[in-house]
Motif scaffolding. Structure first.
Motif, PDB file in Angstrom:
ATOM      1  N   ASN A 132      -0.467  46.299   1.180  1.00  0.00           N
ATOM      2  CA  ASN A 132       0.301  45.268   0.449  1.00  0.00           C
ATOM      3  C   ASN A 132       1.651  45.019   1.113  1.00  0.00           C
ATOM      4  O   ASN A 132       2.701  45.097   0.481  1.00  0.00           O
ATOM      5  CB  ASN A 132       0.540  45.725  -0.995  1.00  0.00           C
TER       6      ASN A 132
ATOM      7  N   ALA B  23      -2.670  49.798  -5.413  1.00  0.00           N
ATOM      8  CA  ALA B  23      -2.704  48.404  -5.890  1.00  0.00           C
ATOM      9  C   ALA B  23      -3.651  47.549  -5.057  1.00  0.00           C
ATOM     10  O   ALA B  23      -4.318  46.661  -5.581  1.00  0.00           O
ATOM     11  CB  ALA B  23      -1.293  47.828  -5.856  1.00  0.00           C
ATOM     12  N   SER B  24      -3.700  47.830  -3.747  1.00  0.00           N
ATOM     13  CA  SER B  24      -4.531  46.968  -2.910  1.00  0.00           C
ATOM     14  C   SER B  24      -5.975  47.447  -2.854  1.00  0.00           C
ATOM     15  O   SER B  24      -6.825  46.813  -2.253  1.00  0.00           O
ATOM     16  CB  SER B  24      -3.943  46.873  -1.498  1.00  0.00           C
ATOM     17  N   HIS B  25      -6.249  48.589  -3.474  1.00  0.00           N
ATOM     18  CA  HIS B  25      -7.632  49.074  -3.474  1.00  0.00           C
ATOM     19  C   HIS B  25      -8.228  49.160  -4.866  1.00  0.00           C
ATOM     20  O   HIS B  25      -9.186  49.873  -5.088  1.00  0.00           O
ATOM     21  CB  HIS B  25      -7.718  50.453  -2.797  1.00  0.00           C
ATOM     22  N   GLN B  26      -7.578  48.472  -5.830  1.00  0.00           N
ATOM     23  CA  GLN B  26      -8.121  48.587  -7.186  1.00  0.00           C
ATOM     24  C   GLN B  26      -9.290  47.638  -7.395  1.00  0.00           C
ATOM     25  O   GLN B  26      -9.435  46.656  -6.730  1.00  0.00           O
ATOM     26  CB  GLN B  26      -7.038  48.350  -8.220  1.00  0.00           C
TER      27      GLN B  26
ATOM     28  N   THR C  24      -8.894  41.926   4.497  1.00  0.00           N
ATOM     29  CA  THR C  24      -8.512  40.979   3.445  1.00  0.00           C
ATOM     30  C   THR C  24      -9.241  39.648   3.602  1.00  0.00           C
ATOM     31  O   THR C  24      -9.687  39.049   2.641  1.00  0.00           O
ATOM     32  CB  THR C  24      -6.995  40.702   3.497  1.00  0.00           C
TER      33      THR C  24
END
Lengths: 429, 297
Positions: free
Chosen positions: A387, A426-429, A100
């Protein structure tokens, strides 16, 4: 004349509006650099402020320490790092946290602090380069009040596995009125306490699943193989405590600490960082048990690991980076620095060569178990959570609904298993 | 006496003096304009700009076009929080205005201790939203645990009504003050004339009082409408969206998707722009409708 006067006034007013442009402290050496550490551990805030003052005294370098509120570290970091004077030193929780904040992580492969690590295991690497330095090694389990256990007619040696833990806890709960205390402290699901379960307790099913399946990187989906064991432990917690399971959402972390300190409950799930609080029951009375999970109890040790890696901000000036690395080195090697890390609320076991051993009975128990060698520590898998905050929030809601009887266990399973893949997406979109 | 001195001094001021006074205008405007630009215009423009980018921090951004807007509108929690917000707004606007008007009506009747009551009713408005949220959470949880065997965080219905109670408690006093001001401006001649003509008290209320306090009603509905629609602090502190984000209002939903996302804060930004447009449309249409019912004296 008047016009000139009014112009001057306007100009003066504008200067007042931008104070940053005018008041540069003259006595600061711009070459010296400065340190700004965004601290993750609220309980250690006072100690960090003291360390900062001492460093200023010894080395004359300004160290600013800001502590993020519990559970708000990522938010705070996101805001602070965009400011004009961002943190020069912050922390990530492991490989996922590093990815991140990769844009802000300085390659510190050649730093002196890296050479101070006792083992390469404590360096956070990506593509062969070092970006993070673990500064504390921690463990959690069931902090146990041995005196109360004895009052109930048991000794800590009687608890060897989940079955014996369950038998004893249920016995204590059934006699709680005459004994004057209960088995477990409240398993509060208020934000100040919920992470003990959504983060630390869920680590057990994750650990056993990942170990069985040889998972070594963040998986896109999980199976939830060991969620029945998780349910058994959770049921044990909430059904053998003085707190009505319906009211868990209103119970805080402080409530659980208070119950343990006042000797109202035998078992308190938390970790080495809670030692200072735990000493309220008398150092000699403190026991520390693994959270027996009913999978491989004979071999199960405490859950030990780290989610605390120091990272140097790559986007600040070189002077600041150097000042920060110097500060880290000072913490790991100097008398004052090592003392500070290993005492007080910090009381860390740090993986540095010259680190001092903290006066912390919980670490002593961990060391004993490791020395004996017949158990294996449960590794910390929660840094893999996608996430994290969003995933945990749903798990907490589901646990609350299940405990109060407004939801069922399937809701918890969904939150854990489906929630994982949802947050991974969601965290890899 | 006063009037004459004023007039004479005005007469004394000649043209050139007046012009030089005008030269100071930018000086007096500057603080407000600067604050407005720094605090509102610039962040607002940057917010719109950022909603077209994928970003985690402002230093590293990637242009993605309308991608964020697509994702925001696909997000079912966003839609759900929108519906929750609409329901909440309808209920709280109605309740707050009715109760505030009723209290104001009673307190302008000249009963003993009116001033004390006005102060007492106004006071909740002076407490910050977060503090109120936590205090009311304790109060409501206490009651709900005792009598209903549940908690606010477990039941979305309790959460909804908890929010309504909290906002009513906070806002009724403020709206009451505005209504009192309006009611005191109702000309007594009208009331007397109506009485002499034999109008009942309901007729007086319906045909004399309400039309004359219409400006107050406009401003109160405007304030309550936008306040309820934009509610954030109280929502965060009282329920935090629990259970399962069911009591999450729009502002909190935006906050969550902004800060709980490790990869892209742009979606939250896009939601915020959509939210802004929605607030503007609702507020302007409300102003249009109530303004048209105001009477000119």
């Amino acid at each position: 004349m008047r016009k000139v006067f009014s112009m001057a006034l306007v100009f003066g007013l504008m200067l007042c509006l931008f104070p940053g442009c005018t008041d540069k402290p003259a006595d600061d050496d711009p070459q010296a650099g400065k340190v700004y550490y965004l601290n993750f551990k609220p309980e250690a805030n006072d100690d960090w402020q003291m360390v900062a003052a001492k460093y200023k005294e010894e080395k004359g370098i300004d160290v600013k320490v800001v502590t993020a509120a519990s559970g708000d570290y990522e938010k705070t970091l996101g805001v602070e790092i965009d400011k004009e004077n961002p943190p020069t030193m912050f922390q990530v929780n492991g490989p996922i946290g590093l990815s991140t904040w990769k844009d802000y992580a300085l390659d510190i492969s050649d730093s002196e602090i890296y050479k101070e690590l006792i083992s390469d295991d404590f360096a956070l690497k990506q593509d062969g380069k070092v970006y993070g330095i673990a500064y504390v090694y921690e463990a959690y389990g069931l902090i146990t009040n041995k005196k109360l256990l004895a009052d109930a007619g048991y000794s800590i040696e009687d608890i060897k596995d989940f079955a014996s833990l369950k038998r004893i806890a249920e016995d204590i709960h059934s006699r709680s009125k005459e004994l004057g205390f209960d088995a477990f402290t409240s398993s509060g699901l208020d934000g100040s306490s919920a992470w003990r379960f959504s983060g630390h307790l869920t680590n057990l099913p994750l650990y056993y699943e990942f170990t069985a399946d040889n998972v070594t990187t963040q998986p896109a989906t999980i199976k939830g193989t060991y969620l029945d064991n998780f349910k058994a432990v959770w049921d044990l917690y909430i059904n053998n405590s003085a707190t009505d399971p319906k009211t868990l959402t209103s119970k805080t972390g402080d409530d659980a600490v208070a119950e343990f300190k006042e000797g109202k409950a035998v078992f308190y799930q938390n970790g080495t960082w809670e030692y200072a609080n735990a000493t309220a029951i008398g150092k000699e009375n403190i026991g520390f048990l693994p959270i027996y999970f009913g999978v491989d109890d004979a071999k199960q040790g405490l859950a030990a690991g780290t989610e605390n890696y120091w990272v140097v901000n790559s986007q600040v000036s070189e002077a600041d980076q150097k000042a920060t690395l110097d500060f880290m080195k000072w913490l790991a090697t100097s008398e004052t620095g090592t003392m500070a890390l290993s005492s007080g609320e910090m009381g860390f076991t740090s993986p540095f060569k010259s680190a001092k051993k903290p006066d912390n009975g919980l670490y002593a128990i961990l060391d004993d178990m490791l020395a004996k060698g017949d158990t294996t520590s449960v590794k910390w898998m929660f840094p893999y959570t996608p996430n994290t905050d969003a995933w945990r929030a749903e798990v907490v809601s589901a646990l609350a609904a299940y405990s109060a009887g407004t939801g069922d266990w399937n809701g918890v399973k969904t939150a854990i298993v489906d929630g994982w893949s949802k947050q991974y997406q969601a965290s890899h979109q | 006496m006063k009037k004459t001195t004023k007039r004479s001094s005005a007469a004394v001021m000649n043209r050139s003096q007046r012009r030089s006074m005008r030269a100071f205008a930018p000086l007096f405007l500057l603080p407000t304009v600067a604050a407005f630009c720094i605090g509102f215009v610039w962040p607002f423009l940057q917010g719109i700009y950022l909603s077209f980018f994928r970003f985690k921090t402002l230093k590293f951004t990637t242009f993605v076009g309308f991608d964020n807007y697509e994702k925001a509108l696909e997000d079912e929690t966003f839609l759900r929080s929108f519906l929750f917000t609409v329901a909440f707004t309808l209920v709280s606007v109605t309740v707050i205005n009715l109760v505030a008007f009723a209290i104001a009506f009673v307190l302008t009747k000249g009963i003993k201790g009116s001033t004390v009551f006005r102060t007492v009713f106004f006071m909740p408005n002076l407490i910050g939203g977060i503090v109120l949220g936590y205090i009311w959470k304790m109060i409501l949880d206490g009651v709900i645990i005792r009598f209903l065997g549940s908690t606010l965080a477990l039941n979305a219905t309790y959460g909804f009504w908890g929010l309504v109670i909290l906002l009513c408690w906070q806002q009724i006093g403020y709206m009451m003050i505005i209504y009192i001001a309006g009611l005191q401006n109702v000309p007594t001649e009208y009331l007397e004339a109506a009485k002499i003509d034999g109008a009942g008290s309901f007729q007086i209320l319906r045909h004399i009082i309400i039309p004359t306090v219409m400006p107050s009603i406009t401003i109160c509905t405007f304030l309550t409408l936008t306040n309820s629609f934009k509610l954030f602090d109280q929502n965060l502190a009282l329920t935090g969206g629990a259970p399962f984000r069911q009591t999450e209002m729009l502002a909190l939903n935006i906050y969550q998707s902004f800060y709980n996302s490790v990869s892209n804060m742009g979606i939250g930004q896009a939601k915020a722009v959509i939210f802004f447009v929605a607030v503007v449309i609702i507020a302007l249409s409300q102003l249009y409708f109530t303004r048209s019912r105001e009477v000119q004296e």
